[in-house]
Design an enzyme around this catalytic site. Sequence first.
Site, PDB file in Angstrom:
ATOM      1  N   THR A 145       0.821  -1.217   0.000  1.00 40.10           N
ATOM      2  CA  THR A 145       0.000   0.000   0.000  1.00 40.10           C
ATOM      3  C   THR A 145       0.855   1.266   0.000  1.00 40.10           C
ATOM      4  O   THR A 145       1.919   1.311   0.617  1.00 40.10           O
ATOM      5  CB  THR A 145      -0.892  -0.009   1.260  1.00 40.10           C
ATOM      6  N   GLY A 184       2.907  -3.070   8.102  1.00 38.19           N
ATOM      7  CA  GLY A 184       3.088  -3.718   9.401  1.00 38.19           C
ATOM      8  C   GLY A 184       4.555  -4.014   9.657  1.00 38.19           C
ATOM      9  O   GLY A 184       5.246  -4.546   8.793  1.00 38.19           O
ATOM     10  N   GLU A 406      -6.034  -6.886   3.410  1.00 36.20           N
ATOM     11  CA  GLU A 406      -6.156  -8.097   2.567  1.00 36.20           C
ATOM     12  C   GLU A 406      -7.308  -7.965   1.579  1.00 36.20           C
ATOM     13  O   GLU A 406      -7.994  -8.934   1.277  1.00 36.20           O
ATOM     14  CB  GLU A 406      -6.340  -9.364   3.421  1.00 36.20           C
TER      15      GLU A 406
HETATM   16  C1  LIG Z   1      -4.483  -2.430  10.282  1.00 35.32           C
HETATM   17  C2  LIG Z   1      -4.002  -2.391   8.857  1.00 35.32           C
HETATM   18  C3  LIG Z   1      -2.826  -3.046   8.523  1.00 35.32           C
HETATM   19  C4  LIG Z   1      -2.337  -2.997   7.213  1.00 35.32           C
HETATM   20  N1  LIG Z   1      -1.148  -3.627   6.920  1.00 35.32           N
HETATM   21  C5  LIG Z   1      -0.630  -3.510   5.665  1.00 35.32           C
HETATM   22  C6  LIG Z   1       0.658  -4.069   5.355  1.00 35.32           C
HETATM   23  O1  LIG Z   1       1.325  -4.662   6.197  1.00 35.32           O
HETATM   24  N2  LIG Z   1       1.149  -3.922   4.096  1.00 35.32           N
HETATM   25  C7  LIG Z   1       0.447  -3.263   3.125  1.00 35.32           C
HETATM   26  O2  LIG Z   1       0.938  -3.175   2.007  1.00 35.32           O
HETATM   27  N3  LIG Z   1      -0.771  -2.709   3.394  1.00 35.32           N
HETATM   28  C8  LIG Z   1      -1.319  -2.810   4.634  1.00 35.32           C
HETATM   29  N4  LIG Z   1      -2.550  -2.239   4.922  1.00 35.32           N
HETATM   30  C9  LIG Z   1      -3.223  -1.451   3.896  1.00 35.32           C
HETATM   31  C10 LIG Z   1      -4.448  -2.121   3.313  1.00 35.32           C
HETATM   32  O3  LIG Z   1      -4.078  -3.189   2.495  1.00 35.32           O
HETATM   33  C11 LIG Z   1      -5.222  -1.030   2.557  1.00 35.32           C
HETATM   34  O4  LIG Z   1      -5.745  -0.159   3.536  1.00 35.32           O
HETATM   35  C12 LIG Z   1      -6.334  -1.607   1.699  1.00 35.32           C
HETATM   36  O5  LIG Z   1      -5.800  -2.253   0.581  1.00 35.32           O
HETATM   37  C13 LIG Z   1      -7.310  -0.518   1.219  1.00 35.32           C
HETATM   38  O6  LIG Z   1      -6.620   0.499   0.583  1.00 35.32           O
HETATM   39  P1  LIG Z   1      -6.827   2.033   1.006  1.00 35.32           P
HETATM   40  O7  LIG Z   1      -6.680   2.140   2.477  1.00 35.32           O
HETATM   41  O8  LIG Z   1      -5.927   2.831   0.153  1.00 35.32           O
HETATM   42  O9  LIG Z   1      -8.343   2.351   0.655  1.00 35.32           O
HETATM   43  P2  LIG Z   1      -8.886   2.846  -0.752  1.00 35.32           P
HETATM   44  O10 LIG Z   1      -8.506   1.873  -1.801  1.00 35.32           O
HETATM   45  O11 LIG Z   1      -8.517   4.268  -0.979  1.00 35.32           O
HETATM   46  O12 LIG Z   1     -10.437   2.746  -0.493  1.00 35.32           O
HETATM   47  C14 LIG Z   1     -11.181   3.818   0.115  1.00 35.32           C
HETATM   48  C15 LIG Z   1     -12.664   3.620  -0.160  1.00 35.32           C
HETATM   49  O13 LIG Z   1     -12.877   3.671  -1.572  1.00 35.32           O
HETATM   50  C16 LIG Z   1     -13.608   2.546  -2.025  1.00 35.32           C
HETATM   51  N5  LIG Z   1     -13.064   2.098  -3.322  1.00 35.32           N
HETATM   52  C17 LIG Z   1     -11.760   2.005  -3.694  1.00 35.32           C
HETATM   53  N6  LIG Z   1     -11.660   1.534  -4.944  1.00 35.32           N
HETATM   54  C18 LIG Z   1     -12.914   1.299  -5.380  1.00 35.32           C
HETATM   55  C19 LIG Z   1     -13.468   0.785  -6.598  1.00 35.32           C
HETATM   56  N7  LIG Z   1     -12.693   0.397  -7.607  1.00 35.32           N
HETATM   57  N8  LIG Z   1     -14.803   0.677  -6.687  1.00 35.32           N
HETATM   58  C20 LIG Z   1     -15.601   1.044  -5.656  1.00 35.32           C
HETATM   59  N9  LIG Z   1     -15.136   1.530  -4.479  1.00 35.32           N
HETATM   60  C21 LIG Z   1     -13.815   1.658  -4.346  1.00 35.32           C
HETATM   61  C22 LIG Z   1     -13.405   1.465  -0.973  1.00 35.32           C
HETATM   62  O14 LIG Z   1     -14.545   0.628  -0.902  1.00 35.32           O
HETATM   63  C23 LIG Z   1     -13.232   2.280   0.314  1.00 35.32           C
HETATM   64  O15 LIG Z   1     -14.494   2.508   0.899  1.00 35.32           O
HETATM   65  C24 LIG Z   1      -3.066  -2.290   6.220  1.00 35.32           C
HETATM   66  C25 LIG Z   1      -4.268  -1.646   6.558  1.00 35.32           C
HETATM   67  C26 LIG Z   1      -4.737  -1.690   7.858  1.00 35.32           C
HETATM   68  C27 LIG Z   1      -6.018  -0.985   8.181  1.00 35.32           C
END
Ligand SMILES: Cc1cc2nc3c(=O)[nH]c(=O)nc-3n(C[C@H](O)[C@H](O)[C@H](O)COP(=O)(O)OP(=O)(O)OC[C@H]3O[C@@H](n4cnc5c(N)ncnc54)[C@H](O)[C@@H]3O)c2cc1C
Length: 640
Positions: A145, A184, A406
């Site tokens: 991410t 993480g 995930e």
């Molecule tokens: C506790 C925690 C631990 C994590 N650990 C890791 C890690 O170790 N390594 C790592 O790489 N990542 C990690 N992550 C990141 C995690 O994988 C991302 O938060 C996740 O993939 C969602 O991406 P984003 O936060 O950018 O949300 P976004 O993709 O920006 O989504 C935001 C909103 O937009 C909506 N949305 C996005 N795209 C679309 C679409 N195409 N169509 C419709 N709606 C859409 C979603 O439904 C959501 O409501 C972690 C996250 C958390 C919360």
Amino acid sequence: MAKNTTTVSDLRQERSNPPFSINDMTEFYDGGSEATKKRKLISSLILNNPAFKWLERHYWTRDEAYSSNVQCLAEVAKILRKHKLNVDDFMHYYWLVSTIGEVVSFEMHLTTWKSALQDQGTSEQQKKWLPLVDNFKIVATYCQTELGHGTFIRGFETTATYDPKTREFILNTPTLTATKWWIGEVAKTATHALVMAQLWTQNKCYGPHLFILQVRSLEDHTPLPGITLGEMGDKFGYNSVDDGFMQLSNVRIPRDQMLMRHSKVTLDGSFIPPKNPRLTYVAITLYRCQLLMLCSNYLARASTIAVRYSAIRRQTETKPGYEPKVLDYVTQQNKLFPHIAGAYALACTGHYMIDFGKRATERIKLEDLSVLAEFHGISSGLKAFCTEMSVSGHIYNNWLASCTYEGENTVMYLQSAKYLLRCVKNPKSAPLGVSAVLHNPPGKHWDVKNMQDLEKTNTVLEAYRARAYKKVAIADKYLRELQSGGDTSYDAWNKSGIKLVDCAKAFTHYFVIKTFFNMIEKSRLGQSCHLQLHRLSILLALHGIDQNTGDFMLDNFIDFEQIKLIRVKILELFSEIRPVAVCLVDAFDIPDQTLLSVLGRYDGDVYNKLFEWAKEAPLNKTQVHSSYDKYLRNLLTSKL
Ligand SMILES: Cc1cc2nc3c(=O)[nH]c(=O)nc-3n(C[C@H](O)[C@H](O)[C@H](O)COP(=O)(O)OP(=O)(O)OC[C@H]3O[C@@H](n4cnc5c(N)ncnc54)[C@H](O)[C@@H]3O)c2cc1C
């Protein structure tokens, strides 16, 4: 302090003469007697290790929580070495035993990193790196991410540019939004990371690929040149984990640190594409199946606490001198019993999918990709549905995040819907049976005339199949109409989004209920356990219909008279489940140490222990708090 005899005997009485073998039920929940043995062994190694300090966790500062987790990491390494345990087995049970107490700081190391390497690394890369991970010679994490993008992987901005002169990749995060974010264990713990970056070679971009990067010195743990690492700050949960950020500036790594099992970059910089790009998401799909077990586990913990406490808590005098247990109220049963059933259902789904995933991986290794699309489509929906199911009705702060990581849940449902709609267009038989659901129109009306009919699993399941069939057909029709009306495929997809999510939910719900019924049916349990599970499965299914009547009554497939029958049947099931509710949660076999709940303690001595626990609260260290002198005294004594 002496035990509170009333609450203790209340709980003891709930356990007298259980009409089924709790041990057999535990083995069913765990997925067999061997699984129970392994879980108990691993539990005992962890629970008896003083480093885990379960009970002290409640009042820890962020720093103490993190520090203790690193200590646990070191202890786990010792346990694995001493007992020569299989790392994957260990991790599976370790997760289930420990995550509630937030002992999770090396999840990336032993799960995500490893499975990505196994999936996408060449055999040489696996030979070199896997032993380093298994033997804790490095601490590894997974960096995907970015600050600017999570879901949209193609939008990532981190680059890995091949330099044929030195045969190295040069890694950069060229903008603020390219900063790796939410990673993480990267802030303080990890020494190595798998970094997802856009691969550039011969002046062309070939999309996101994975690269192994050493981020810290193995001598003194300082970040290596060109690498900036930091922490994200406090979160609602997972505060024992050092989720962090990473920026890269011209960091060079050897060519053989790109994972090259599928795509390759040759010495001169030529790019060789993968035979099938979808191969790169096998590991994450398998990992999502593992998550289903955790979903069940969280629900099991919440149910255990709530049911045990409700069985000792008495409230409101209903007859002179008699206060019933809270658990005797039908409204409380309505809140709790579907969750007990849900925990068993999710465990069945988890066991089934992990097993299916293993078989699918064997086929994929032999280049048989026929199962891949179905496996991915179904498990995406399951990831979203099961995490949602396990966070509904109760809140563990750290587990709420499972709806995001995930694969964010809405996005997961949309991926699942895409697969379902593809199946509508191209009926192909596949092992999980999606086509059979979507290509056999249901009858006009549900075949239920009386309460006995509601006992038949095939009949109940048909309601779920009909709903899934209709919901998928509605989404498909809507999308096609928009497209033929001139909308671009993006606009049509976006406008259909809510219907698409709905259809994926309906299908996944059907899949969970079907798997629960099937797993009970094919289990070799004795009649008494079978009966309890049958009741739970019917309850879960009927409760699901009652919660979604609008869907099930579509086209009058289920009519209002049948809904009334369902509601009567649910009450009947509540009264049958009530006497065994405590035994059903006992069968989850969660020790007090990891349940971490005074209210849910096994012996029922809740009030004594709750009071003792409250007395330990840091604010009780003084009778008069320092803020009195600073603020309160003046306020109380000033003459306004
Ligand atoms: C506790 C925690 C631990 C994590 N650990 C890791 C890690 O170790 N390594 C790592 O790489 N990542 C990690 N992550 C990141 C995690 O994988 C991302 O938060 C996740 O993939 C969602 O991406 P984003 O936060 O950018 O949300 P976004 O993709 O920006 O989504 C935001 C909103 O937009 C909506 N949305 C996005 N795209 C679309 C679409 N195409 N169509 C419709 N709606 C859409 C979603 O439904 C959501 O409501 C972690 C996250 C958390 C919360």
